[in-house]
Structure formats: structure tokens, C-alpha cells
Design a protein around this motif. Structure first.
Motif, PDB file in Angstrom:
ATOM      1  N   HIS B  88       0.858  -1.182   0.000  1.00 17.34           N
ATOM      2  CA  HIS B  88       0.000   0.000   0.000  1.00 17.34           C
ATOM      3  C   HIS B  88       0.894   1.232   0.000  1.00 17.34           C
ATOM      4  O   HIS B  88       0.785   2.101   0.855  1.00 17.34           O
ATOM      5  CB  HIS B  88      -0.889   0.002   1.242  1.00 17.34           C
ATOM      6  CG  HIS B  88      -1.721  -1.219   1.385  1.00 17.34           C
ATOM      7  ND1 HIS B  88      -1.380  -2.267   2.215  1.00 17.34           N
ATOM      8  CD2 HIS B  88      -2.871  -1.588   0.786  1.00 17.34           C
ATOM      9  CE1 HIS B  88      -2.297  -3.219   2.123  1.00 17.34           C
ATOM     10  NE2 HIS B  88      -3.214  -2.837   1.267  1.00 17.34           N
ATOM     11  N   ALA B  89       1.770   1.281  -1.007  1.00 15.23           N
ATOM     12  CA  ALA B  89       2.829   2.293  -0.996  1.00 15.23           C
ATOM     13  C   ALA B  89       2.278   3.709  -0.937  1.00 15.23           C
ATOM     14  O   ALA B  89       2.809   4.562  -0.221  1.00 15.23           O
ATOM     15  CB  ALA B  89       3.717   2.129  -2.225  1.00 15.23           C
ATOM     16  N   LEU B  90       1.208   3.956  -1.686  1.00 16.88           N
ATOM     17  CA  LEU B  90       0.684   5.320  -1.731  1.00 16.88           C
ATOM     18  C   LEU B  90       0.167   5.746  -0.368  1.00 16.88           C
ATOM     19  O   LEU B  90       0.459   6.843   0.132  1.00 16.88           O
ATOM     20  CB  LEU B  90      -0.435   5.401  -2.782  1.00 16.88           C
ATOM     21  CG  LEU B  90      -0.942   6.812  -3.078  1.00 16.88           C
ATOM     22  CD1 LEU B  90       0.202   7.656  -3.639  1.00 16.88           C
ATOM     23  CD2 LEU B  90      -2.081   6.772  -4.089  1.00 16.88           C
ATOM     24  N   VAL B  91      -0.610   4.837   0.248  1.00 16.43           N
ATOM     25  CA  VAL B  91      -1.162   5.176   1.563  1.00 16.43           C
ATOM     26  C   VAL B  91      -0.032   5.347   2.568  1.00 16.43           C
ATOM     27  O   VAL B  91      -0.021   6.281   3.371  1.00 16.43           O
ATOM     28  CB  VAL B  91      -2.132   4.068   2.044  1.00 16.43           C
ATOM     29  CG1 VAL B  91      -2.555   4.309   3.472  1.00 16.43           C
ATOM     30  CG2 VAL B  91      -3.330   4.008   1.124  1.00 16.43           C
ATOM     31  N   THR B  92       0.939   4.414   2.526  1.00 15.92           N
ATOM     32  CA  THR B  92       2.072   4.498   3.455  1.00 15.92           C
ATOM     33  C   THR B  92       2.812   5.808   3.276  1.00 15.92           C
ATOM     34  O   THR B  92       3.127   6.503   4.254  1.00 15.92           O
ATOM     35  CB  THR B  92       3.046   3.331   3.229  1.00 15.92           C
ATOM     36  OG1 THR B  92       2.328   2.104   3.322  1.00 15.92           O
ATOM     37  CG2 THR B  92       4.161   3.344   4.247  1.00 15.92           C
ATOM     38  N   ALA B  93       3.109   6.155   2.013  1.00 12.66           N
ATOM     39  CA  ALA B  93       3.835   7.399   1.755  1.00 12.66           C
ATOM     40  C   ALA B  93       3.049   8.598   2.270  1.00 12.66           C
ATOM     41  O   ALA B  93       3.615   9.519   2.866  1.00 12.66           O
ATOM     42  CB  ALA B  93       4.107   7.545   0.263  1.00 12.66           C
ATOM     43  N   THR B  94       1.742   8.567   2.043  1.00 12.45           N
ATOM     44  CA  THR B  94       0.919   9.685   2.508  1.00 12.45           C
ATOM     45  C   THR B  94       0.993   9.810   4.014  1.00 12.45           C
ATOM     46  O   THR B  94       1.151  10.912   4.561  1.00 12.45           O
ATOM     47  CB  THR B  94      -0.543   9.476   2.087  1.00 12.45           C
ATOM     48  OG1 THR B  94      -0.574   9.202   0.703  1.00 12.45           O
ATOM     49  CG2 THR B  94      -1.382  10.693   2.394  1.00 12.45           C
ATOM     50  N   ILE B  95       0.887   8.665   4.696  1.00 12.20           N
ATOM     51  CA  ILE B  95       0.928   8.690   6.165  1.00 12.20           C
ATOM     52  C   ILE B  95       2.283   9.206   6.625  1.00 12.20           C
ATOM     53  O   ILE B  95       2.367  10.076   7.502  1.00 12.20           O
ATOM     54  CB  ILE B  95       0.658   7.287   6.745  1.00 12.20           C
ATOM     55  CG1 ILE B  95      -0.759   6.855   6.430  1.00 12.20           C
ATOM     56  CG2 ILE B  95       0.902   7.266   8.248  1.00 12.20           C
ATOM     57  CD1 ILE B  95      -1.077   5.440   6.859  1.00 12.20           C
TER      58      ILE B  95
END
Lengths: 123, 888
Positions: B88-95
Motif C-alpha cells: 500500500h505504498a501510496l497510503v504508506t507514503a501519505t501517512i
């Protein structure tokens, strides 16, 4: 389970084996055994010199299972030990190849020792 | 089956207890087998010795293997965690980015606040025992405003109780011109005059040589100097033979007798001192700044005169004696002055700082804002985790179906959370370092004179807050969900799975909107305040003015040559293309010496009132040069010379305050000793460039010819952009007076901009915080609405099937978004009121509760909310009824 690297299909990549590991594989070479039976077998074959503790035995078993060198069989009772249900283990095809490769490696070493006169040559 | 003997049963149970050292997962897998093997071995052991050996083997084996199993499990979970986060790279990066910004912003602002206002920059012993002796009305202005005369200092020294040590230093740090050895060019340096015992009182040793010797206070024949460690490194390369060398300071020769301790550069946070000389050297170095005077002769040595207050007096007071010492000092000074001196001891542990005075409150406001941003960031992250957690229920169900225990799942979730926070923390450190430097540069408008190292306490605290959010909203709900039967988790429809996350997620979004309202409103206020200041009538025309600061006397020009030097300089400058007029002034634009004790014709001051004016001495062309409008009367002319009657031009504020109607001031008189000065003209108020927000001081302009002072400012009026004439003006000055150092040469607009640095800082930062908070709120809204759409797919499908138009469906989604915005605004309004009170001292020309600004903020949030809902609304209106109903 730890994923095996692609090259792990090559038995040579597992060498050299740890002493305990080799003995466990050898012990499972002729038939399926449970943990205690492996321990007994190793003790006998080494004339009492290598006594595996329960902890190190099962640490090795766990590693061998992860590396797909041995596999678990269903539990079945062992009449020789109070008929308690125990987990049996068996060599996989890869495990057998790895054990053979290690044996050949040790044989080569032995050959080298004989060739240099460290050990008497075979007659 | 043979019945086990009691000791066999006991041993087995004891061994099983030892197995608790293994990780639970390993125990679950192999614990039973291990017990069996141990029991078998135990039974086969025939002697006590064999059994003892078995026990030793078992214990040693477990102690060796168990930690390895734990480590292996953690590494495994870390690898799994990294993989899960990568999936979930996008979510992780956002967090990670969201948390990093929140944590980093807090760390940067707090680190700066810490360096400026909290931590003591003085590397001295027991700084808490140091006090500044302050008195009268200056007490309310702060320790930096304190001032005493030489005789006043002597009096306090003589009346100090036992154990109390007193030292004095000049209030200002002077810019001087130095030469070492055979150097031809003078090199600027900073200098402070100090009593000989300042270093021992502060507790600062010498790094090399010795400190200033005890001397009779009136003995002027002590041309000795101590230089700072940094100056020693810079000018002498750290060479030990600096001690004993001669240094010329403003034309006078001094002997360097020592080097100050490493790390000590005076007591001003942002003004490091290079050279310390005795107080008695005041006339020798021509120190003439940062003083107030009454009935004094500024041309004679200052130290013996009781009418010049130019010293900061510092006392080292043993613990518990502050009150007694204050009483003793007050008694002595009151006796001398014939009235209550109002002495107070003010803490000096942190030294002096103009930056602290100017930026303490803004930094605290920024701290509050940064905290709000952190909360908004955590709310956003919480939302992301909640909604992601919903999708993870199936994944966790699979894991548990494959045999993972709940404890193991919890452990894995914790590791993931820790990874997120560690990554965010690392990014936060980098961001905080950059942000802290940038903050300082914007605030000080130049290279930072002091360091603001990262305060790791606040980093750890902010990271802990972040971790708490991640655990509370990521781990806890997911772990709770593992209580559900895995089969149910697989079978459950999207609607039921997601329903559990909706209410807390909506609450969080509402909270984010509330926080955004506060930040956006705050930004609006600061922007309006800044614009008010930008458009403020400064009382002169900065766009046409170039200012040059010189000091011919300090550079060694003899007094008799001064008039000729100035004439040559002005003539040369006048020849530069684009220059319309030139003028000389004692002080720079809007910043001048304050003189008090004036008497004004027809005006009776109140009992505690001090009549104080800002006084500048200027040439006749001054007002037309800087563009200050004349309101009434006349400016100066050539008739206003030394032996002529004294005249003055005053500003509107003075005329209004003391004469009622400002036009009544023409022809009226005032003065220090008598009413010997006639007011001949009234000019518009000129704003003090150091603090544009402050009320204008009553100001007096006198002819330079009638004041025995050295003018330091050359004001130049240009017909073109002043910046384009800078090089030519510099060349003109160098041509007219080759050895005259130019202290500064800059367009007046630059001075004005510098005076707005605090406001600029607030606007920049609050805009950044508000933009961040808005972005987070929009993101949060978008996310919650998207998941709401997914949850209500079948509902939308049914409505469309029953004839609802796409615009109707879209409106229902957008209405949902606006509803959340409305709730957020309602909750945010009381917070805005509280914030308004906090920021009231920082805004100018606009009320902190300004309705149009608040309205604009609400409008911005509404637009953002509607925009965030637009995407999900469009998606909802495109739901295919057949597919939606089939999915259900």
C-alpha cells in the motif's frame, strides 16, 4: 515461512552444512522419525559424542522445515514411546540431495587428508 | 502407558514453564514436541547425574535459542511489515509524509523557541544567580531597558550586602574600526565596555592570558583589551602571541592582555562581542550610543557623570537574598535621587536578546499552530488507517485461518506502526533541520547569529503522539476485528465491514475542518495585518530614498576636517546621475535617540509623566530629500546656524499631544533647561522602521548646525530606482573620502522590509500551516466520502434505478461533505475566539475577531469541502444499478 531464494534449488548452495543439521538429515535418510527418535539415532551413531538438546534439535528442525529440506508428516502414535501422538519428519527430495552433496564434500576432504598422508591411505 | 513418577511430572511441568521464554508462535508450534522429547530424555536418564546434566543442557539450550527465535521473529515481522507497507505504498507514503510534516513543524518551531526564549545561552556558572538591576519605568519594559550611570553603579557597589558581586557593561555593543600591526585598512569589529570584574561575576574564565585588572574606576590610562575566543581565531588564527599585541580601536592603541573563554561572546543572544575594554576607555574609543542623558556634557568622559545613563548593571546574588538586596539598592538610590527609585532585580540567566523580545510571542503563536497541524495530521493518518483497516480485515482473516495467533497478528501490526513512525521520524528530523534554518533566516533576514539545534525532546514527544494515533486507529481496530470469526469476515458484505469505521472517521474529519478553520482564519488575519503595514503611510517616500551610513570621526578623520569631508562627499554624490538632493542626519530614518526631561510651553505634565522626544539633527534639505510632507510653517534654512536662535521642526504627534490642535504649535516654545527652542514647522509623522506597528513617538528635528553632533546618515533622493544608483554612490563616496568606511548603503525600501520581518514570518508560516491543514482536511474529506460511496453503492444503484437523476445523486454526496464542513465550522468557532485573543498583540489595523476574515475562511472551507466531494459525487452518479445490486 521464509521464502526460498531461487538459487536454493541448487543443493550446493546450502553447503557447508552445520554439523547438527547434517546429522539430522542423515538420521532421516533411511526412514521417517519423530524428534526424540532423531535425537536417539544421532546419539547412537556418534557413539554418545553428539547429544542434541531439545532446544537445538527443534531450532534445527524449524530451520530445515523453512528451507524445505525436511517435511512434516501427520502425527501418529509411537508405541515405543508410550504411544503418545508425535510429529514425524521426512527428508524432502531437496533435503536428500543436500545431504548427499554434503557427504560428497566431506568425502572429498577425507580424500585430501589421505592424499597428503594426514590419514593412512585405504588399502 | 507407564504412569509418570511424581518427579517426572514435576520436571515436565518445570520444563514447560521454561518454554515461556520462547515466542508464543514457536511455543504453539513446537512446545508440545519439546516437552515430549524432554520427558523421554528425562525418563531415559538413569542416574541423578544424568538428570542433572539433562537439566543443564535444557536450560542452556533454551537460554541460547529463545533470544534467537525472538530476534528471528522480529526480523521476519519487519520484513513482512515492509512488504505490507510497500503493497500500500501510496497510503504508506501519505501517512509518512503527513506525520513527518506535523512532527517536523513542531520540532522546528519548538527548537527555535527553545533557543530563543527557554534555554540559557550564557555559558556561565550558576546563571540563575545573575540579575540585572533595573529601576523606575524601565522595569516594565524589561531587563534590556535597564540603565544606570557611573556614579549610580559606584553607589550600588558600595552599598551591596556581603556576598553580592556587582559588575557593569555598556548598554550597547558598538561597531568599531580596528587595525592590527601594519594593516592599512580598518576592519570592523564589535566592542563592549565593561567593568574589570564582569568576567569573574559572570563566571567566565580566560582561555589565555588574563582578564581586565581591578582598576580605579576613574583611571583612564589603562588601554587594555580582552578579545573573544572567536575573534582570536578569526583575526589571529588562534596564535598564542596575540596576547601582548597592539590593536588600534577607532584610532586609539590598546594592548591585548587576554582571550575570553571558548564559547563566550558576550551577553547578547544575537550580537557577539569581539573586544572588551574597560569602562574608563569610553572617551578613547568614542563610544556614544545606547544612552539617555539629562543635564550632561556628552563631550566629556561619561563614567563620572551622574546625568548619563549608559550602563547595564549585573549582580550575582546568593540564593535567597534577592529581596534583601533589592531593598538595599532601592534605599541607596532613593536617597540619592530624593524619590522612590523603584529598584527591581530582573533575572539575567538568559542574557539579553532583541530577537527574544520581538519573536517570543509570535513563536509561541506558531507553536500553537504547529500543534494544531500535528493534530490535523494525526487525524488524517487516523482516518487513513481506519479506512485501510477495513480492507485489511480480510487479509488478517486469511492470516488467522493459516494459523497465526492473535498475539502474533497484534505483534505484526505493532511492528508496522513502529516502521511508519520511524520513517516519519527520520523524515521529520530532516524537515525540521531545513525548516528551522529557513525560519531563522526569514526571521532575522540574514545569516543566523546563533544556533537553534534540534530539540530531540519535542521530536520524541511529537513522534509519541503520532505513534499513539497510529496504534489507536491502525492497530487497535484491526486487532479487535480479529475477534470476528474469519469465515464471517470473508462472508461479510462491504457495507457491514465498512460501517464500523464510518462514525469515528467522520468525527475526525469534522475535527480537521475545525482545526483548519482556526488556521485559515489566523492566516487571513496575519495577511491582512501585513497588507495594512505594507500600505501604511510611513511619513516619507522609501521608494525614492537611498541611505548611506558613514562615520568619518571613528575612521580617524580629525574634527577640524569634518565639515570639509562631508561637503566633498555630498558634492560628489550630487553629481551622480539620478540624484536629486542630499541631506545629512544624526540618525537614520525613524530610529533616533530618545531624550526626556523636556519642558513644553503651556503644558503641565502629570505627576508620573515623563516628557520624552525622539530627537534628530538634520540639514535643511532633509525633509524634501526623504519626502516627509511639511504640514505647516517652514523647514530649516541657512539662517538657522550655530549662533542664531534655536529652532525646531516637530511632528504631528508632538504638536497634537502638547498643543491640542496641531496647527497651534507654530511659534510655541519648549526646551530642556528653559523654553529656548521655537517651533517653526510641523511635519507629518514618520513611522519607526524598527517597529512599524508601534505608536509614533513625539519627534523633534533640530538644525545640524545648532547641535554639536557628528551626522552618521546621508540621505539621498533619486529620480530613478535608488538601487540602480548604489554602485555610483559608493564610488562617489570613495572618490571624495578614500579612507571613509561605508557602514551600510541600501535603499530605504530594504530597511522597511527588514522592519516587517516579524510580520513576514507570521504570514509565511501561517499560510504554510493553513495550506497544510486545508490539504489534510480536503484529503480527509475526499477519503471519507470515497469510502462512503463504496459503502452505499447498492443504495445509489437503487436510487438511480428508481429514476434519480445524476445531478440529484451528486448533490446528495456534496451535501454530505458540506454537512461535515458545517459541523467543523460550528466546533471551530469557539477555538477561533480563543486563538483571536492569543494573536491580538500580533495583528495591526485589523481586529482579531474581524468578521470578513472569518467569513472568508468559512467560504474557503466550503469551497474546499465541495471540491473534495466533487470526485466521489461524480463516481456515485455513474454507478451502474445492475452491477451494484448484483454485488450486494
Amino acid at each position: 515461512m521464509t521464502p526460498r531464494p531461487a538459487h536454493a534449488e541448487d543443493p550446493e548452495s546450502f553447503l557447508p552444512l552445520h554439523r547438527d543439521t547434517f546429522h539430522i538429515l542423515v538420521s532421516l535418510a533411511d526412514r521417517d522419525r519423530h524428534g526424540y527418535a532423531v535425537m536417539q539415532d544421532v546419539l547412537e551413531r556418534t557413539d554418545g559424542k553428539l547429544r542434541l538438546s531439545p532446544s537445538s534439535l527443534y531450532a534445527s528442525i524449524r530451520r530445515l522445515l523453512e528451507q524445505d529440506l525436511i517435511e512434516e508428516l501427520d502425527e501418529r502414535p509411537d508405541p515405543a514411546h508410550d504411544d503418545e501422538r508425535r510429529r514425524y519428519y521426512r527428508l524432502t527430495r531437496l533435503g536428500r540431495e543436500v545431504a548427499k552433496a554434503e557427504a560428497r564434500r566431506l568425502e572429498r576432504l577425507l580424500g585430501d587428508a589421505r592424499a597428503t598422508g594426514l590419514l593412512p591411505r585405504r588399502t | 502407558m507407564r504412569t509418570p513418577r511424581p518427579h517426572e511430572r514435576f520436571s515436565r511441568r518445570a520444563f514447560q514453564a521454561l518454554l515461556a521464554l520462547y515466542p508464543a508462535a514457536f511455543r504453539d508450534e513446537y512446545g508440545r514436541e519439546l516437552s515430549l522429547v524432554f520427558t523421554d530424555r528425562y525418563r531415559d536418564a538413569t542416574t541423578r547425574w544424568d538428570r542433572a546434566q539433562l537439566w543443564v543442557e535444557a536450560v542452556v539450550g533454551i537460554l541460547r535459542e529463545a533470544p534467537q527465535e525472538h530476534a528471528r521473529m522480529i526480523v521476519h515481522d519487519l520484513r513482512d511489515g515492509c512488504r505490507a507497507l510497500r503493497r500500500h505504498a501510496l497510503v504508506t507514503a501519505t501517512i509518512v509524509v503527513t506525520l513527518a510534516l506535523g512532527i517536523g513543524a513542531n520540532t522546528a518551531v519548538f527548537s527555535l523557541l527553545n533557543a530563543v526564549a527557554v534555554r540559557s545561552p550564557l555559558p556561565v556558572e550558576h546563571a540563575e544567580q545573575l540579575y540585572v538591576v533595573n529601576r523606575g519605568r524601565h522595569v516594565a519594559e524589561g531587563a534590556e531597558s535597564a540603565r544606570l550611570s557611573g556614579p549610580g553603579f559606584d553607589l550600588l557597589r558600595n552599598s551591596a550586602p556581603d556576598g553580592v558581586q556587582l559588575a557593569a557593561m555598556s548598554r550597547g555593543v558598538a561597531r568599531v574600526y580596528t587595525r592590527i600591526g601594519q594593516e592599512r585598512e580598518t576592519v570592523p569589529a564589535s566592542l563592549q565596555l565593561v567593568s574589570s570584574n564582569l568576567f569573574p561575576v559572570l563566571g567566565v574564565p580566560a582561555a589565555l592570558g588574563r582578564l581586565l585588572p581591578e582598576a580605579n574606576g576613574t583611571d583612564a590610562n589603562q588601554p587594555l583589551a580582552v578579545i573573544s575566543y572567536a575573534y582570536w581565531q578569526r583575526r589571529f588564527g588562534g596564535s598564542p602571541d596575540a596576547v601582548g599585541r597592539q590593536i588600534t580601536i577607532n584610532g586609539a592603541s590598546f594592548t591585548i592582555i587576554g582571550i575570553g573563554a571558548r564559547g563566550f561572546a558576550g551577553v547578547w543572544l544575537e550580537t557577539p562581542v569581539d573586544i572588551w575594554v574597560p569602562l574608563t576607555a569610553q572617551p578613547i574609543v568614542q563610544y556614544t550610543q545606547s544612552f539617555t542623558a539629562d543635564g550632561a556634557n556628552l563631550g566629556r568622559p561619561w563614567l563620572p557623570q551622574s546625568g548619563i545613563w549608559w550602563l547595564h548593571v549585573v549582580a550575582r546574588v546568593p540564593p535567597g537574598q534577592a529581596t534583601a538586596v533589592t531593598g538595599a539598592f532601592n534605599a541607596s538610590l532613593s536617597r540619592l535621587e530624593g524619590r522612590d527609585a523603584g529598584v527591581a532585580l530582573q533575572p539575567f540567566a538568559q542574557g539579553f536578546s532583541r530577537f527574544r523580545q520581538q519573536f517570543s510571542t509570535p513563536l509561541m503563536v506558531l507553536m500553537v499552530m504547529a500543534t494544531l497541524v500535528l493534530l490535523a495530521a494525526c487525524a488524517n493518518v487516523a482516518n487513513l488507517l481506519l479506512t485501510r483497516g477495513v480492507g485489511r480485515q480480510r487479509e488478517l482473516a486469511v492470516r488467522m485461518a493459516l494459523g497465526a495467533g492473535r498475539a502474533r497478528v497484534f505483534h505484526q501490526l505493532l511492528i508496522e506502526s513502529a516502521l511508519i513512525v520511524i520513517m516519519a521520524g527520520a523524515a521529520a528530523v530532516a524537515f525540521a533541520r531545513w525548516a528551522g534554518d529557513a525560519l531563522l533566516r526569514v526571521a532575522i533576514d540574514g545569516p543566523a547569529p546563533f544556533a537553534a539545534p534540534i530539540d530531540f525532546r519535542v521530536l520524541v514527544f511529537a513522534a509519541a503522539v503520532a505513534l499513539l494515533s497510529v496504534v489507536a486507529f491502525g492497530v487497535w481496530p484491526a486487532w479487535r476485528a480479529t475477534r470476528v470469526d474469519p469465515v464471517e469476515a470473508f462472508r461479510g458484505s462491504t457495507r457491514t465491514i465498512m460501517g464500523g469505521a464510518t462514525r469515528p472517521a467522520r468525527t475526525l474529519v469534522v475535527l480537521q475542518v475545525a482545526l483548519s478553520l482556526v488556521l485559515v482564519t489566523g492566516t487571513g488575519l496575519f495577511v491582512r495585518s501585513f497588507l495594512e503595514l505594507l500600505h501604511l503611510d510611513l511619513g516619507f517616500e522609501p521608494r525614492r530614498v537611498l541611505t548611506v551610513r558613514v562615520d568619518p570621526k571613528l575612521a580617524g578623520v580629525p574634527a577640524r576636517d569634518l565639515p570639509e569631508t562631508y561637503r566633498r562627499v555630498l558634492d560628489e554624490i550630487a553629481r551622480v546621475p539620478g540624484v536629486e538632493s542630499t541631506a545629512l542626519a544624526m540618525c537614520g530614518l525613524g530610529t533616533c535617540a530618545i531624550e526626556d526631561g523636556y519642558h513644553v510651553e503651556g503644558y503641565q505634565p502629570r505627576k508620573d509623566e515623563v516628557v520624552a522626544f525622539s530627537v534628530n539633527a538634520v540639514t535643511p534639505a532633509y525633509f524634501t530629500t526623504v519626502g516627509t510632507p511639511l504640514l505647516a510653517g517652514r523647514t530649516f534654512n541657512d539662517a538657522d546656524r550655530e549662533k542664531a536662535p534655536y529652532v525646531a521642526v516637530v511632528n504631528r504627534t508632538l504638536a497634537t499631544r502638547y498643543f491640542g490642535e496641531w496647527s497651534q504649535a507654530i511659534g510655541r516654545r519648549f526646551g530642556l533647561t528653559g523654553l529656548d527652542v521655537e517651533i517653526v514647522g510641523i511635519v507629518e509623522d514618520v513611522r519607526g522602521l524598527g517597529n512599524l506597528k508601534a505608536a509614533v513617538m513625539p519627534s523633534v528635528f533640530v538644525p545640524l548646525a545648532q547641535r554639536p553632533v557628528i551626522p552618521r546618515e546621508v540621505e539621498i533622493r533619486t529620480s530613478i530606482d535608488p538601487a540602480t544608483t548604489m554602485t555610483a554612490v559608493r564610488r562617489a563616496v570613495e572618490a571624495a573620502a578614500p579612507s571613509l568606511p561605508i557602514e551600510s548603503l541600501e535603499p530605504a525600501v530594504v530597511l522597511v522590509q527588514r522592519g516587517l520581518s516579524q510580520e513576514r514570518l507570521m504570514v509565511l508560516l501561517t499560510s504554510a500551516f493553513a495550506a497544510l491543514a486545508l490539504g489534510l482536511a480536503a484529503f480527509g474529506l475526499f477519503g471519507i466520502l470515497s469510502y462512503a460511496i463504496a459503502r452505499r453503492t447498492s443504495e445509489f444503484g437503487l436510487r438511480i434505478a428508481l429514476g434519480a437523476t445524476p445531478s440529484h445523486v451528486q448533490w446528495s454526496v456534496v451535501r454530505d461533505a458540506l454537512q461535515l464542513v458545517l459541523y467543523g465550522v460550528v466546533i471551530g468557532l469557539p477555538l477561533v475566539a480563543i486563538g483571536g485573543r492569543l494573536a491580538s498583540g500580533l495583528v495591526f489595523g485589523v481586529s482579531p475577531y474581524d468578521p470578513p476574515t472569518l467569513l472568508a475562511a468559512v467560504l474557503v472551507l466550503t469551497v474546499v469541502g465541495a471540491a473534495a466531494g466533487a470526485g466521489p459525487a461524480r463516481r456515485a452518479s455513474r454507478v451502474d444499478p445492475m452491477i451494484a445490486l448484483r454485488e450486494e
